[in-house]
Motif scaffolding. Structure first.
Motif, PDB file in Angstrom:
ATOM      1  N   LYS A   1      -1.288  -2.167  -4.032  1.00  0.00           N
ATOM      2  CA  LYS A   1      -0.369  -2.571  -5.097  1.00  0.00           C
ATOM      3  C   LYS A   1      -1.095  -3.520  -6.037  1.00  0.00           C
ATOM      4  O   LYS A   1      -1.804  -4.423  -5.603  1.00  0.00           O
ATOM      5  CB  LYS A   1       0.839  -3.261  -4.471  1.00  0.00           C
ATOM      6  N   ASP A   2      -0.928  -3.321  -7.331  1.00  0.00           N
ATOM      7  CA  ASP A   2      -1.500  -4.219  -8.319  1.00  0.00           C
ATOM      8  C   ASP A   2      -0.581  -5.433  -8.445  1.00  0.00           C
ATOM      9  O   ASP A   2       0.571  -5.413  -8.020  1.00  0.00           O
ATOM     10  CB  ASP A   2      -1.608  -3.496  -9.668  1.00  0.00           C
TER      11      ASP A   2
ATOM     12  N   PHE B   1      -3.481   3.454  -1.527  1.00  0.00           N
ATOM     13  CA  PHE B   1      -3.779   2.746  -2.769  1.00  0.00           C
ATOM     14  C   PHE B   1      -3.050   1.409  -2.778  1.00  0.00           C
ATOM     15  O   PHE B   1      -1.844   1.346  -2.526  1.00  0.00           O
ATOM     16  CB  PHE B   1      -3.382   3.569  -3.989  1.00  0.00           C
TER      17      PHE B   1
ATOM     18  N   TYR C   1       0.869  -1.184   0.000  1.00  0.00           N
ATOM     19  CA  TYR C   1       0.000   0.000   0.000  1.00  0.00           C
ATOM     20  C   TYR C   1       0.898   1.222   0.000  1.00  0.00           C
ATOM     21  O   TYR C   1       1.964   1.214   0.605  1.00  0.00           O
ATOM     22  CB  TYR C   1      -0.908   0.054   1.238  1.00  0.00           C
TER      23      TYR C   1
ATOM     24  N   SER D   1       1.296   1.835  -9.075  1.00  0.00           N
ATOM     25  CA  SER D   1       0.632   3.065  -9.489  1.00  0.00           C
ATOM     26  C   SER D   1       1.100   4.279  -8.696  1.00  0.00           C
ATOM     27  O   SER D   1       0.986   5.400  -9.162  1.00  0.00           O
ATOM     28  CB  SER D   1      -0.876   2.919  -9.344  1.00  0.00           C
TER      29      SER D   1
ATOM     30  N   ASN E   1      -3.187   6.160  -8.156  1.00  0.00           N
ATOM     31  CA  ASN E   1      -4.271   5.209  -7.899  1.00  0.00           C
ATOM     32  C   ASN E   1      -4.373   4.158  -8.998  1.00  0.00           C
ATOM     33  O   ASN E   1      -3.518   3.299  -9.097  1.00  0.00           O
ATOM     34  CB  ASN E   1      -5.591   5.938  -7.668  1.00  0.00           C
ATOM     35  N   ASP E   2      -5.383   4.212  -9.836  1.00  0.00           N
ATOM     36  CA  ASP E   2      -5.590   3.153 -10.827  1.00  0.00           C
ATOM     37  C   ASP E   2      -4.945   3.458 -12.177  1.00  0.00           C
ATOM     38  O   ASP E   2      -5.072   2.691 -13.114  1.00  0.00           O
ATOM     39  CB  ASP E   2      -7.081   2.881 -11.013  1.00  0.00           C
ATOM     40  N   GLU E   3      -4.237   4.568 -12.293  1.00  0.00           N
ATOM     41  CA  GLU E   3      -3.528   4.902 -13.524  1.00  0.00           C
ATOM     42  C   GLU E   3      -2.068   4.504 -13.357  1.00  0.00           C
ATOM     43  O   GLU E   3      -1.359   5.017 -12.519  1.00  0.00           O
ATOM     44  CB  GLU E   3      -3.618   6.401 -13.812  1.00  0.00           C
ATOM     45  N   PHE E   4      -1.629   3.564 -14.158  1.00  0.00           N
ATOM     46  CA  PHE E   4      -0.275   3.040 -14.045  1.00  0.00           C
ATOM     47  C   PHE E   4       0.682   3.850 -14.921  1.00  0.00           C
ATOM     48  O   PHE E   4       1.154   3.393 -15.944  1.00  0.00           O
ATOM     49  CB  PHE E   4      -0.252   1.557 -14.441  1.00  0.00           C
TER      50      PHE E   4
END
Length: 156
Positions: free
Chosen positions: A139-140, A137, A132, A145, A149-152
């Motif tokens: 970790k994928d 946020f 985190y 990211s 957040n959700d934009e890599f």
């Protein structure tokens, strides 16, 4: 006395400089906020009393790059495309504003960008090791990211 210092900060040229310093942080957190700040900065620059540009030969070519879609939209009578292409001119004006700003503030602004780079890098490293980041946020599985957040987009 402190109130007068705050008033002086938001008068004249200072508000433009403050917006230019906030812009990199706004890009990290929100594209919409960054676009609003960019438009606000351009509008302040346009409506200033000292509205003069030092345009070099390369910048005429760059201006042509922004004018071709406007001319094309007029020829094709596409009013929606005309409005969109006119709105792209704000990026050319921002380029001139930013070039003017960097002539006097290159050292300070480069240090400021370096600090932001270090903070984003630290956030990504925290996300890599602790799963985190500082903002919470997760970790994928494959990519990090960071504060985006959700934009890599950290490594792009």
């Amino acid at each position: 006395m402190k109130i007068s210092k705050i008033k002086n900060l938001f008068e004249g040229n200072n508000i433009k400089i403050i917006l230019l310093y906030i812009l990199p942080i706004a890009i990290i957190f929100s594209n919409a906020l960054a676009d609003i700040l960019l438009v606000l900065t351009v509008l302040i620059y346009i409506f200033e009393k000292k509205f003069r540009f030092k345009i070099e030969k390369f910048e005429y070519f760059l201006l042509l790059f922004f004018l071709i879609p406007i001319i094309s939209s007029i020829i094709n009578l596409d009013y929606n495309a005309l409005i969109k292409s006119i709105l792209y001119v704000r990026f050319f004006i921002f380029y001139l504003l930013f070039k003017d700003f960097l002539e006097n503030n290159i050292k300070i602004f480069s240090k400021y960008l370096f600090i932001i780079f270090i903070l984003v890098t630290a956030d990504v490293l925290i996300q890599y090791f602790f799963y985190y980041d500082v903002f919470g946020f997760p970790k994928d599985e494959k990519r990090l990211s960071g504060p985006f957040n959700d934009e890599f987009i950290v490594a792009t």
